[in-house]
Motif scaffolding. Structure first.
Motif, PDB file in Angstrom:
ATOM      1  N   VAL A 150       0.815  -1.218   0.000  1.00 35.33           N
ATOM      2  CA  VAL A 150       0.000   0.000   0.000  1.00 35.33           C
ATOM      3  C   VAL A 150       0.850   1.270   0.000  1.00 35.33           C
ATOM      4  CG1 VAL A 150      -1.718   1.315   1.322  1.00 35.33           C
ATOM      5  CG2 VAL A 150      -1.946  -1.164   1.100  1.00 35.33           C
ATOM      6  N   TYR A 151       1.872   1.306   0.822  1.00 32.28           N
ATOM      7  CA  TYR A 151       2.715   2.498   0.967  1.00 32.28           C
ATOM      8  C   TYR A 151       4.075   2.247   0.310  1.00 32.28           C
ATOM      9  CZ  TYR A 151      -0.709   4.291   4.271  1.00 32.28           C
ATOM     10  OH  TYR A 151      -1.861   4.744   4.855  1.00 32.28           O
ATOM     11  N   HIS A 152       4.185   2.649  -0.926  1.00 30.96           N
ATOM     12  CA  HIS A 152       5.375   2.332  -1.707  1.00 30.96           C
ATOM     13  C   HIS A 152       6.632   3.052  -1.220  1.00 30.96           C
ATOM     14  CE1 HIS A 152       2.895  -0.036  -4.321  1.00 30.96           C
ATOM     15  NE2 HIS A 152       2.052   0.974  -4.391  1.00 30.96           N
ATOM     16  N   ALA A 153       6.493   4.204  -0.591  1.00 33.40           N
ATOM     17  CA  ALA A 153       7.664   4.922  -0.069  1.00 33.40           C
ATOM     18  C   ALA A 153       8.337   4.128   1.050  1.00 33.40           C
ATOM     19  CB  ALA A 153       7.267   6.302   0.438  1.00 33.40           C
ATOM     20  N   VAL A 154       7.587   3.232   1.678  1.00 27.65           N
ATOM     21  CA  VAL A 154       8.138   2.421   2.764  1.00 27.65           C
ATOM     22  C   VAL A 154       9.248   1.508   2.246  1.00 27.65           C
ATOM     23  CG1 VAL A 154       7.561   0.592   4.431  1.00 27.65           C
ATOM     24  CG2 VAL A 154       6.060   2.551   4.177  1.00 27.65           C
ATOM     25  N   HIS A 155       9.162   1.102   0.984  1.00 29.61           N
ATOM     26  CA  HIS A 155      10.229   0.270   0.388  1.00 29.61           C
ATOM     27  C   HIS A 155      11.581   0.954   0.581  1.00 29.61           C
ATOM     28  CE1 HIS A 155       7.787  -2.584  -2.171  1.00 29.61           C
ATOM     29  NE2 HIS A 155       6.874  -1.696  -1.816  1.00 29.61           N
ATOM     30  N   GLY A 156      11.652   2.204   0.190  1.00 27.96           N
ATOM     31  CA  GLY A 156      12.901   2.947   0.283  1.00 27.96           C
ATOM     32  C   GLY A 156      13.353   3.156   1.717  1.00 27.96           C
ATOM     33  N   ILE A 157      12.391   3.463   2.593  1.00 31.56           N
ATOM     34  CA  ILE A 157      12.736   3.705   3.995  1.00 31.56           C
ATOM     35  C   ILE A 157      13.303   2.440   4.632  1.00 31.56           C
ATOM     36  CG2 ILE A 157      11.795   4.204   6.283  1.00 31.56           C
ATOM     37  CD1 ILE A 157       9.794   6.104   4.873  1.00 31.56           C
ATOM     38  N   ILE A 158      12.600   1.325   4.457  1.00 32.05           N
ATOM     39  CA  ILE A 158      13.063   0.077   5.064  1.00 32.05           C
ATOM     40  C   ILE A 158      14.335  -0.407   4.375  1.00 32.05           C
ATOM     41  CG2 ILE A 158      12.510  -2.335   5.560  1.00 32.05           C
ATOM     42  CD1 ILE A 158       9.574  -1.489   5.838  1.00 32.05           C
ATOM     43  N   GLY A 159      14.407  -0.241   3.056  1.00 33.56           N
ATOM     44  CA  GLY A 159      15.607  -0.640   2.323  1.00 33.56           C
ATOM     45  C   GLY A 159      16.833   0.132   2.794  1.00 33.56           C
ATOM     46  N   ASN A 160      16.683   1.440   2.952  1.00 32.55           N
ATOM     47  CA  ASN A 160      17.784   2.263   3.435  1.00 32.55           C
ATOM     48  C   ASN A 160      18.170   1.863   4.859  1.00 32.55           C
ATOM     49  OD1 ASN A 160      19.638   4.574   3.349  1.00 32.55           O
ATOM     50  ND2 ASN A 160      18.241   5.460   4.857  1.00 32.55           N
ATOM     51  N   ALA A 161      17.178   1.636   5.704  1.00 30.23           N
ATOM     52  CA  ALA A 161      17.446   1.233   7.086  1.00 30.23           C
ATOM     53  C   ALA A 161      18.152  -0.121   7.125  1.00 30.23           C
ATOM     54  CB  ALA A 161      16.147   1.176   7.882  1.00 30.23           C
ATOM     55  N   ALA A 162      17.702  -1.042   6.281  1.00 30.34           N
ATOM     56  CA  ALA A 162      18.339  -2.367   6.234  1.00 30.34           C
ATOM     57  C   ALA A 162      19.787  -2.258   5.776  1.00 30.34           C
ATOM     58  CB  ALA A 162      17.545  -3.300   5.314  1.00 30.34           C
ATOM     59  N   ARG A 163      20.024  -1.383   4.801  1.00 28.98           N
ATOM     60  CA  ARG A 163      21.406  -1.164   4.336  1.00 28.98           C
ATOM     61  C   ARG A 163      22.246  -0.569   5.458  1.00 28.98           C
ATOM     62  NH1 ARG A 163      20.882   2.813   0.989  1.00 28.98           N
ATOM     63  NH2 ARG A 163      21.954   4.298   2.274  1.00 28.98           N
ATOM     64  N   GLU A 164      21.716   0.459   6.119  1.00 29.29           N
ATOM     65  CA  GLU A 164      22.454   1.109   7.215  1.00 29.29           C
ATOM     66  C   GLU A 164      22.710   0.146   8.373  1.00 29.29           C
ATOM     67  OE1 GLU A 164      23.788   4.181   7.441  1.00 29.29           O
ATOM     68  OE2 GLU A 164      23.161   4.705   5.410  1.00 29.29           O
ATOM     69  N   ALA A 165      21.754  -0.758   8.617  1.00 35.91           N
ATOM     70  CA  ALA A 165      21.869  -1.714   9.727  1.00 35.91           C
ATOM     71  C   ALA A 165      22.584  -3.000   9.315  1.00 35.91           C
ATOM     72  CB  ALA A 165      20.484  -2.040  10.276  1.00 35.91           C
ATOM     73  N   GLY A 166      22.920  -3.112   8.024  1.00 36.85           N
ATOM     74  CA  GLY A 166      23.609  -4.315   7.547  1.00 36.85           C
ATOM     75  C   GLY A 166      22.697  -5.528   7.471  1.00 36.85           C
ATOM     76  N   LYS A 167      21.409  -5.314   7.159  1.00 32.07           N
ATOM     77  CA  LYS A 167      20.445  -6.423   7.115  1.00 32.07           C
ATOM     78  C   LYS A 167      19.669  -6.423   5.801  1.00 32.07           C
ATOM     79  CE  LYS A 167      20.133  -6.561  12.084  1.00 32.07           C
ATOM     80  NZ  LYS A 167      19.329  -6.548  13.281  1.00 32.07           N
ATOM     81  N   LEU A 168      20.391  -6.344   4.702  1.00 29.01           N
ATOM     82  CA  LEU A 168      19.744  -6.289   3.391  1.00 29.01           C
ATOM     83  C   LEU A 168      19.019  -7.580   3.027  1.00 29.01           C
ATOM     84  CD1 LEU A 168      22.266  -4.226   1.251  1.00 29.01           C
ATOM     85  CD2 LEU A 168      19.926  -3.609   1.851  1.00 29.01           C
ATOM     86  N   ASP A 169      19.495  -8.716   3.504  1.00 24.68           N
ATOM     87  CA  ASP A 169      18.836  -9.985   3.186  1.00 24.68           C
ATOM     88  C   ASP A 169      17.389  -9.981   3.654  1.00 24.68           C
ATOM     89  OD1 ASP A 169      21.065 -11.000   1.934  1.00 24.68           O
ATOM     90  OD2 ASP A 169      21.774 -12.081   3.720  1.00 24.68           O
ATOM     91  N   PHE A 170      17.154  -9.444   4.841  1.00 26.94           N
ATOM     92  CA  PHE A 170      15.783  -9.352   5.359  1.00 26.94           C
ATOM     93  C   PHE A 170      14.913  -8.536   4.406  1.00 26.94           C
ATOM     94  CE2 PHE A 170      12.887  -6.363   7.469  1.00 26.94           C
ATOM     95  CZ  PHE A 170      11.879  -7.249   7.804  1.00 26.94           C
TER      96      PHE A 170
END
Length: 182
Positions: A150-170
């Motif tokens: 539903v909220y497509h901007a969340v992709h970028g937010i979570i993706g960026n957070a996962a990259r910053e946190a080192g959890k891209l696989d999730f």
């Protein structure tokens, strides 16, 4: 006066709506719907501190049988606090909104957005993981899958957070699941 205020506000006559809500609140000082109308008018003027004050009064005046709706008003307070650069207050309020209505995609989105504004990447990933574990009664999907759908901007937010946190696989797995479910 309150109904006229709502109509005028919806028609984008903010000042005229404000006048009607001011008259209405004098006639019914505890009417939470009038308070919410005033909050919207102040926010429309970008007077966010006053809008927040009125919206918090709205929340305090909502009757117990309608308490589940407080989340809607609290998520607006969170957004207005972000406008004022009060990111910590925004996070706190967004979390409160989410806890009141855990099934609300709007509350989830607001909470993730506030965490992002505060650069709390680990918390974003932890929250997204908790959403992955919860199931929606309506769709049968995880809350995260529904949120990503539903909220497509969340992709970028979570993706960026996962990259910053080192959890891209999730994140990759969550996006794959959302794509398959869509």
């Amino acid at each position: 006066h309150a109904r006229l205020g709502e109509t005028l506000f919806d028609a984008r006559y903010g000042d005229e709506a404000m006048d009607q809500f001011q008259i209405a609140i004098k006639m019914s000082e505890q009417d939470w719907t009038i308070m919410a109308g005033l909050a919207n008018c102040y926010a429309g003027r970008e007077e966010y501190s006053t809008a927040i004050d009125w919206e918090l009064k709205t929340c305090a005046a909502i009757p117990p049988e309608l308490e589940e709706f407080k989340y809607y008003y609290l998520q607006k307070v969170s957004n207005w606090r972000q406008e004022l650069k009060d990111v910590e207050g925004a996070v706190e309020t967004a979390k409160e909104a989410y806890l009141l209505q855990k099934g609300s995609l709007l509350a989830m989105n607001t909470y993730i957005g506030s965490l992002d504004a505060a650069s709390r990447y680990e918390e974003i990933v932890e929250f997204a993981q908790s959403l992955q574990e919860g199931k929606s009664e309506k769709s049968g999907n995880s809350h995260l899958t529904d949120l990503l759908s539903v909220y497509h901007a969340v992709h970028g937010i979570i993706g960026n957070a996962a990259r910053e946190a080192g959890k891209l696989d999730f994140m990759r797995q969550a996006i794959d699941t959302a794509i398959v479910s869509a």
